[in-house]
Scaffold this motif. Structure first.
Motif, PDB file in Angstrom:
ATOM      1  N   ALA A 129       9.430  56.174 -25.586  1.00  0.00           N
ATOM      2  CA  ALA A 129      10.732  56.817 -25.372  1.00  0.00           C
ATOM      3  C   ALA A 129      11.888  55.886 -25.733  1.00  0.00           C
ATOM      4  O   ALA A 129      12.960  56.353 -26.141  1.00  0.00           O
ATOM      5  CB  ALA A 129      10.854  57.278 -23.920  1.00  0.00           C
ATOM      6  N   LEU A 130      11.676  54.582 -25.573  1.00  0.00           N
ATOM      7  CA  LEU A 130      12.723  53.616 -25.923  1.00  0.00           C
ATOM      8  C   LEU A 130      12.858  53.421 -27.432  1.00  0.00           C
ATOM      9  O   LEU A 130      13.944  53.062 -27.909  1.00  0.00           O
ATOM     10  CB  LEU A 130      12.419  52.253 -25.283  1.00  0.00           C
ATOM     11  N   ALA A 131      11.785  53.644 -28.174  1.00  0.00           N
ATOM     12  CA  ALA A 131      11.779  53.355 -29.619  1.00  0.00           C
ATOM     13  C   ALA A 131      12.970  53.955 -30.369  1.00  0.00           C
ATOM     14  O   ALA A 131      13.619  53.233 -31.141  1.00  0.00           O
ATOM     15  CB  ALA A 131      10.452  53.787 -30.239  1.00  0.00           C
ATOM     16  N   PRO A 132      13.317  55.224 -30.161  1.00  0.00           N
ATOM     17  CA  PRO A 132      14.474  55.747 -30.901  1.00  0.00           C
ATOM     18  C   PRO A 132      15.824  55.226 -30.398  1.00  0.00           C
ATOM     19  O   PRO A 132      16.822  55.288 -31.124  1.00  0.00           O
ATOM     20  CB  PRO A 132      14.382  57.264 -30.721  1.00  0.00           C
ATOM     21  N   LEU A 133      15.866  54.693 -29.186  1.00  0.00           N
ATOM     22  CA  LEU A 133      17.119  54.142 -28.654  1.00  0.00           C
ATOM     23  C   LEU A 133      17.370  52.719 -29.147  1.00  0.00           C
ATOM     24  O   LEU A 133      18.531  52.278 -29.219  1.00  0.00           O
ATOM     25  CB  LEU A 133      17.097  54.148 -27.122  1.00  0.00           C
ATOM     26  N   MET A 134      16.307  52.013 -29.458  1.00  0.00           N
ATOM     27  CA  MET A 134      16.440  50.595 -29.802  1.00  0.00           C
ATOM     28  C   MET A 134      17.350  50.336 -31.005  1.00  0.00           C
ATOM     29  O   MET A 134      18.181  49.422 -30.942  1.00  0.00           O
ATOM     30  CB  MET A 134      15.054  49.969 -30.006  1.00  0.00           C
ATOM     31  N   PRO A 135      17.251  51.099 -32.097  1.00  0.00           N
ATOM     32  CA  PRO A 135      18.168  50.825 -33.216  1.00  0.00           C
ATOM     33  C   PRO A 135      19.637  51.021 -32.842  1.00  0.00           C
ATOM     34  O   PRO A 135      20.505  50.296 -33.337  1.00  0.00           O
ATOM     35  CB  PRO A 135      17.741  51.831 -34.292  1.00  0.00           C
ATOM     36  N   LEU A 136      19.907  51.977 -31.967  1.00  0.00           N
ATOM     37  CA  LEU A 136      21.288  52.211 -31.530  1.00  0.00           C
ATOM     38  C   LEU A 136      21.805  51.026 -30.730  1.00  0.00           C
ATOM     39  O   LEU A 136      22.949  50.588 -30.912  1.00  0.00           O
ATOM     40  CB  LEU A 136      21.365  53.483 -30.683  1.00  0.00           C
ATOM     41  N   ILE A 137      20.965  50.517 -29.845  1.00  0.00           N
ATOM     42  CA  ILE A 137      21.352  49.354 -29.036  1.00  0.00           C
ATOM     43  C   ILE A 137      21.452  48.121 -29.920  1.00  0.00           C
ATOM     44  O   ILE A 137      22.421  47.361 -29.838  1.00  0.00           O
ATOM     45  CB  ILE A 137      20.352  49.146 -27.881  1.00  0.00           C
ATOM     46  N   GLN A 138      20.473  47.938 -30.794  1.00  0.00           N
ATOM     47  CA  GLN A 138      20.431  46.774 -31.700  1.00  0.00           C
ATOM     48  C   GLN A 138      21.680  46.713 -32.577  1.00  0.00           C
ATOM     49  O   GLN A 138      22.221  45.635 -32.815  1.00  0.00           O
ATOM     50  CB  GLN A 138      19.174  46.862 -32.571  1.00  0.00           C
ATOM     51  N   ARG A 139      22.125  47.866 -33.022  1.00  0.00           N
ATOM     52  CA  ARG A 139      23.291  47.923 -33.905  1.00  0.00           C
ATOM     53  C   ARG A 139      24.530  47.329 -33.228  1.00  0.00           C
ATOM     54  O   ARG A 139      25.364  46.696 -33.871  1.00  0.00           O
ATOM     55  CB  ARG A 139      23.555  49.376 -34.298  1.00  0.00           C
ATOM     56  N   HIS A 140      24.626  47.510 -31.918  1.00  0.00           N
ATOM     57  CA  HIS A 140      25.805  47.045 -31.188  1.00  0.00           C
ATOM     58  C   HIS A 140      25.603  45.702 -30.497  1.00  0.00           C
ATOM     59  O   HIS A 140      26.563  44.944 -30.339  1.00  0.00           O
ATOM     60  CB  HIS A 140      26.196  48.071 -30.120  1.00  0.00           C
ATOM     61  N   ASP A 141      24.372  45.433 -30.038  1.00  0.00           N
ATOM     62  CA  ASP A 141      24.129  44.246 -29.212  1.00  0.00           C
ATOM     63  C   ASP A 141      22.690  43.781 -29.402  1.00  0.00           C
ATOM     64  O   ASP A 141      21.780  44.215 -28.715  1.00  0.00           O
ATOM     65  CB  ASP A 141      24.402  44.595 -27.742  1.00  0.00           C
ATOM     66  N   ARG A 142      22.517  42.882 -30.359  1.00  0.00           N
ATOM     67  CA  ARG A 142      21.177  42.393 -30.680  1.00  0.00           C
ATOM     68  C   ARG A 142      20.517  41.744 -29.474  1.00  0.00           C
ATOM     69  O   ARG A 142      19.343  41.955 -29.192  1.00  0.00           O
ATOM     70  CB  ARG A 142      21.248  41.403 -31.840  1.00  0.00           C
ATOM     71  N   GLY A 143      21.273  40.959 -28.725  1.00  0.00           N
ATOM     72  CA  GLY A 143      20.721  40.261 -27.565  1.00  0.00           C
ATOM     73  C   GLY A 143      20.194  41.219 -26.506  1.00  0.00           C
ATOM     74  O   GLY A 143      19.115  41.004 -25.947  1.00  0.00           O
ATOM     75  N   LEU A 144      20.947  42.272 -26.226  1.00  0.00           N
ATOM     76  CA  LEU A 144      20.502  43.260 -25.249  1.00  0.00           C
ATOM     77  C   LEU A 144      19.242  43.967 -25.737  1.00  0.00           C
ATOM     78  O   LEU A 144      18.317  44.199 -24.962  1.00  0.00           O
ATOM     79  CB  LEU A 144      21.615  44.268 -24.962  1.00  0.00           C
ATOM     80  N   ALA A 145      19.192  44.284 -27.018  1.00  0.00           N
ATOM     81  CA  ALA A 145      18.007  44.946 -27.577  1.00  0.00           C
ATOM     82  C   ALA A 145      16.772  44.052 -27.463  1.00  0.00           C
ATOM     83  O   ALA A 145      15.692  44.521 -27.079  1.00  0.00           O
ATOM     84  CB  ALA A 145      18.257  45.337 -29.032  1.00  0.00           C
ATOM     85  N   VAL A 146      16.929  42.779 -27.758  1.00  0.00           N
ATOM     86  CA  VAL A 146      15.804  41.842 -27.649  1.00  0.00           C
ATOM     87  C   VAL A 146      15.349  41.739 -26.203  1.00  0.00           C
ATOM     88  O   VAL A 146      14.144  41.772 -25.900  1.00  0.00           O
ATOM     89  CB  VAL A 146      16.187  40.453 -28.222  1.00  0.00           C
ATOM     90  N   GLN A 147      16.292  41.626 -25.290  1.00  0.00           N
ATOM     91  CA  GLN A 147      15.943  41.503 -23.877  1.00  0.00           C
ATOM     92  C   GLN A 147      15.247  42.767 -23.371  1.00  0.00           C
ATOM     93  O   GLN A 147      14.259  42.691 -22.636  1.00  0.00           O
ATOM     94  CB  GLN A 147      17.189  41.204 -23.051  1.00  0.00           C
ATOM     95  N   LEU A 148      15.734  43.928 -23.772  1.00  0.00           N
ATOM     96  CA  LEU A 148      15.103  45.186 -23.378  1.00  0.00           C
ATOM     97  C   LEU A 148      13.697  45.283 -23.953  1.00  0.00           C
ATOM     98  O   LEU A 148      12.754  45.660 -23.257  1.00  0.00           O
ATOM     99  CB  LEU A 148      15.964  46.370 -23.828  1.00  0.00           C
ATOM    100  N   ARG A 149      13.543  44.939 -25.212  1.00  0.00           N
ATOM    101  CA  ARG A 149      12.213  44.979 -25.850  1.00  0.00           C
ATOM    102  C   ARG A 149      11.246  44.053 -25.116  1.00  0.00           C
ATOM    103  O   ARG A 149      10.112  44.422 -24.808  1.00  0.00           O
ATOM    104  CB  ARG A 149      12.328  44.586 -27.319  1.00  0.00           C
ATOM    105  N   ASN A 150      11.695  42.850 -24.813  1.00  0.00           N
ATOM    106  CA  ASN A 150      10.831  41.890 -24.116  1.00  0.00           C
ATOM    107  C   ASN A 150      10.478  42.363 -22.700  1.00  0.00           C
ATOM    108  O   ASN A 150       9.330  42.241 -22.270  1.00  0.00           O
ATOM    109  CB  ASN A 150      11.502  40.513 -24.064  1.00  0.00           C
TER     110      ASN A 150
END
Length: 107
Positions: free
Chosen positions: A14-35
């Motif tokens: 469910a997170l997979a389609p949200l990750m590019p949206l988050i990554q586009r704005h905040d790479r650090g938050l996307a990495v932390q969420l993925r981890n």
């Protein structure tokens, strides 16, 4: 136990389609969420084949990672990287997994 593991994997799906949206704005938050989301799944999996003491420790770690994931999604909503409506389903799934992990760690 297997049920919560499958639920956690579905959270990543469910997170997979949200990750590019988050990554586009905040790479650090996307990495932390993925981890954090990956840590949640991996610690649940590790707990399945651990002795009782280690099982409980892994489940506590998984719960912490699930809560961190939930907080990261809430941050993304607050920053308006994703809409609440778009993230509502994954937040609900995270709440369910956190509740199950609570019950497993507090018998």
């Amino acid at each position: 136990m297997m049920q919560v593991h499958e639920m956690a994997v579905s959270i990543i799906q469910a997170l997979a389609p949200l990750m590019p949206l988050i990554q586009r704005h905040d790479r650090g938050l996307a990495v932390q969420l993925r981890n954090a989301a990956s840590s949640m799944v991996l610690n649940i999996a590790e707990s399945e084949y651990s002795d009782a003491g280690n099982r409980r420790a892994r489940l506590f770690t998984a719960a912490g990672s699930a809560n961190e994931s939930r907080s990261a999604v809430r941050d993304a909503i607050a920053w308006r990287y994703v809409s609440r409506e778009r993230a509502e389903a994954v937040l609900s799934q995270l709440d369910q997994v956190i509740a199950i992990l609570w019950r497993l760690t507090h018998p």
